[in-house]
Design an enzyme around this catalytic site. Sequence first.
Site, PDB file in Angstrom:
ATOM      1  N   ARG A 139     -12.868   0.273   6.186  1.00  0.00           N
ATOM      2  CA  ARG A 139     -13.766   0.811   7.221  1.00  0.00           C
ATOM      3  C   ARG A 139     -14.856   1.749   6.667  1.00  0.00           C
ATOM      4  O   ARG A 139     -16.011   1.631   7.070  1.00  0.00           O
ATOM      5  CB  ARG A 139     -12.976   1.520   8.333  1.00  0.00           C
ATOM      6  CG  ARG A 139     -12.001   0.594   9.093  1.00  0.00           C
ATOM      7  CD  ARG A 139     -11.560   1.186  10.419  1.00  0.00           C
ATOM      8  NE  ARG A 139     -12.624   1.188  11.380  1.00  0.00           N
ATOM      9  CZ  ARG A 139     -13.424   2.176  11.620  1.00  0.00           C
ATOM     10  NH1 ARG A 139     -13.240   3.330  11.025  1.00  0.00           N
ATOM     11  NH2 ARG A 139     -14.398   2.074  12.494  1.00  0.00           N
TER      12      ARG A 139
ATOM     13  N   GLY B 251     -12.775  -2.085  23.431  1.00  0.00           N
ATOM     14  CA  GLY B 251     -13.910  -1.312  22.952  1.00  0.00           C
ATOM     15  C   GLY B 251     -13.853   0.180  23.160  1.00  0.00           C
ATOM     16  O   GLY B 251     -14.768   0.898  22.742  1.00  0.00           O
TER      17      GLY B 251
ATOM     18  N   PRO C  74      -7.652  -3.539  25.036  1.00  0.00           N
ATOM     19  CA  PRO C  74      -7.817  -2.465  24.053  1.00  0.00           C
ATOM     20  C   PRO C  74      -7.059  -2.770  22.764  1.00  0.00           C
ATOM     21  O   PRO C  74      -5.958  -3.316  22.797  1.00  0.00           O
ATOM     22  CB  PRO C  74      -7.194  -1.252  24.755  1.00  0.00           C
ATOM     23  CG  PRO C  74      -6.158  -1.839  25.660  1.00  0.00           C
ATOM     24  CD  PRO C  74      -6.708  -3.180  26.099  1.00  0.00           C
TER      25      PRO C  74
ATOM     26  N   ARG D  43      -8.059  -0.698  19.308  1.00  0.00           N
ATOM     27  CA  ARG D  43      -8.125   0.588  18.619  1.00  0.00           C
ATOM     28  C   ARG D  43      -7.506   1.721  19.437  1.00  0.00           C
ATOM     29  O   ARG D  43      -6.809   2.577  18.897  1.00  0.00           O
ATOM     30  CB  ARG D  43      -9.608   0.917  18.351  1.00  0.00           C
ATOM     31  CG  ARG D  43      -9.840   2.063  17.425  1.00  0.00           C
ATOM     32  CD  ARG D  43     -11.325   2.434  17.392  1.00  0.00           C
ATOM     33  NE  ARG D  43     -12.231   1.325  17.339  1.00  0.00           N
ATOM     34  CZ  ARG D  43     -12.802   0.864  16.217  1.00  0.00           C
ATOM     35  NH1 ARG D  43     -12.557   1.441  15.057  1.00  0.00           N
ATOM     36  NH2 ARG D  43     -13.628  -0.162  16.259  1.00  0.00           N
TER      37      ARG D  43
ATOM     38  N   CYS E 278     -13.602  -1.821  -8.417  1.00  0.00           N
ATOM     39  CA  CYS E 278     -14.831  -1.768  -9.213  1.00  0.00           C
ATOM     40  C   CYS E 278     -16.076  -2.005  -8.369  1.00  0.00           C
ATOM     41  O   CYS E 278     -16.752  -3.029  -8.506  1.00  0.00           O
ATOM     42  CB  CYS E 278     -14.740  -2.788 -10.340  1.00  0.00           C
ATOM     43  SG  CYS E 278     -13.293  -2.465 -11.334  1.00  0.00           S
ATOM     44  N   GLU E 279     -16.344  -1.108  -7.460  1.00  0.00           N
ATOM     45  CA  GLU E 279     -17.553  -1.144  -6.638  1.00  0.00           C
ATOM     46  C   GLU E 279     -17.896   0.295  -6.262  1.00  0.00           C
ATOM     47  O   GLU E 279     -16.996   1.076  -5.939  1.00  0.00           O
ATOM     48  CB  GLU E 279     -17.312  -1.904  -5.320  1.00  0.00           C
ATOM     49  CG  GLU E 279     -16.912  -3.317  -5.510  1.00  0.00           C
ATOM     50  CD  GLU E 279     -17.581  -4.272  -4.524  1.00  0.00           C
ATOM     51  OE1 GLU E 279     -18.554  -3.884  -3.854  1.00  0.00           O
ATOM     52  OE2 GLU E 279     -17.100  -5.404  -4.459  1.00  0.00           O
TER      53      GLU E 279
END
Length: 420
Positions: free
Chosen positions: A316, A238, A278, A280, A347-348
Site C-alpha cells: 500500500r 468504500g 464493506p 476495509r 530491490c526497488e
Amino acid sequence: MHSFHYSNNILHVEEISLKQIACEVGTPAYVYSASAIKNSFQKFQKAFVSLDHLICYATKANSNLAILRLLAQEGAGFDIVSGGELFKVLRAGGRADQCTFAGVGKLPHEIEYALEQGIYCFNVESEEELDVINEVARGLHCVAPIALRINPNVDAPTHRYIATGKNKNKFGIGLDRAESVYAQAAALPHLKIRGLQTHIGSQILTAGSFGEAVKKLTPLILKIKKEYGLEFFSLGGGIGINYQNVLENEESGLTLEKYATQVLQPLKALGLRILFEPGRFLVGNAGVLLTTALYRKETPTKKFLIVDAGMNDLIRPALYQGHHEIVPLQRQENRAFEKIDVVGPVCESGDFFAEDRLLPHLEPGETVAIMSAGAYGFTMASHYNSRPLPAEVLVEGKMMRVVRRRETWEDLVREEGNNF
Ligand code: LLP
C-alpha cells in the site's frame, strides 16, 4: 482501535503481547484481532438494524479462511470477484446464496461455477457480459440472477487508483445507458433481473459522496423497480478508515454514524433489500504487520531503518502512498525521536513503509508494528524477489492461532515442478 493497546509499555493485541507472537511465529507476520473484526461487523449491523439488509463482506480485503469463517458465523454474506474467492468463501462455510459476484472480467468457467453453486447475484458491468452470462446459463438450463452495476458519475475524493465512480473509470454502466441495458437484460431468456448495484470507490472519507450517489441513482432505481421488479439495491463498499494515530483515535474522518446519517433514510425510501459491501471497514484496523529492524544506514541526507518486511508483503505505501503508523512493540519513555525512512529489503526505491517519518529511535533487532494492515495487506502480497509469503495469526482474547503458516523456500519452487 482498542484491540491494539499498550499494557506495561508493551503493545498487546487483545490479551496477548505482540512480542510473544513475534517470538513464537517470527517476522514478518500479519496479526489480526478477531474481536476487532466482530465489533466492526456488529456495529455495522446495528447501524442498519432498521433496514432489511445484508452485509456482503468484500472478500478481496482479506481472504484468510479463518477470517472468512469468522464473518460467515457472524452472518455475513460475501462480495466476491473471482471463482477463487467463491471457492474460499464456500470452503470457509459461507453460503453461495449470500454472495454477489462483481468484476469487469468474469470468465465463463467462473460464471458456470457460480451458477452451479447457486450464487445470489452477478453484478454485471457491460452489455457483452450479459450475453456471456445468458449463454452460460442456457448451457446449464437455468436462469442467472443479475444486477447491473451503475456508475453514478460521482467524484468521491480518494487515491485515483481506487476511485471507481466516474465515467472515465472502467467500472459499471453509465447512468445514461442504464435503462436500455436493463431492457436488453429483460429480453434475455436466461437472465432474471434481481438488483441494481453501485460502488463509487474505496477509502472514501466524505459521507456526502455516498449520499450523493444514492440521490443520483434513486429515480433510476424506482423506475427499474416499477418496470422490471427489483429485489435489492447494493450501495457497494468504500467506507474509509482512520490510518493516523490509530492507537489514540479509533475513529476519525468518516464514522459509521456519519455514513448512516447520509444514507439510511434515502435507502429506506427505496423499499428494497439493501446490500452493503464493506471490506476495509471490517478488517483494516483489525490487523498489523509485525516486522523486525535489520540494519540502520545513514547517507549525508537521509537515515534509513531497514526492516525484514518489504513491499511484497505490504504494497500500500508503494502503490498508493498509503500512510501506515509504525510503532515499537516496546514503548520507552524518553526515547529520542528522529526523522527516518523505514524501508524493506526489496530491490526497488519504492520499497518503503515510511519516508522522513518522525519516529522514536529504533535499533536493529527491535520489532515494530505497521498498523492498519488488516485490509489489502496479505491479499496483495507477492513473491517478488523470491520472498516467501509471511505468516498470518488470528488472536481472540488470550488465544492465538497461526491461520497461515509462513512459506518456505520449497513453497517457492513447488509449482514449477521439474520441467526446467
Ligand atoms: N465492492 C466493490 C465492487 C469493490 O470494488 C470494492 C473494492 C469493495 C466493494 C470494497 O471496498 P472497501 O470497502 O474495502 O473500500 N487495494 C486498495 C483498495 C482496492 C479496493 C477495490 N475494490 C487499497 O489498498 O487501498
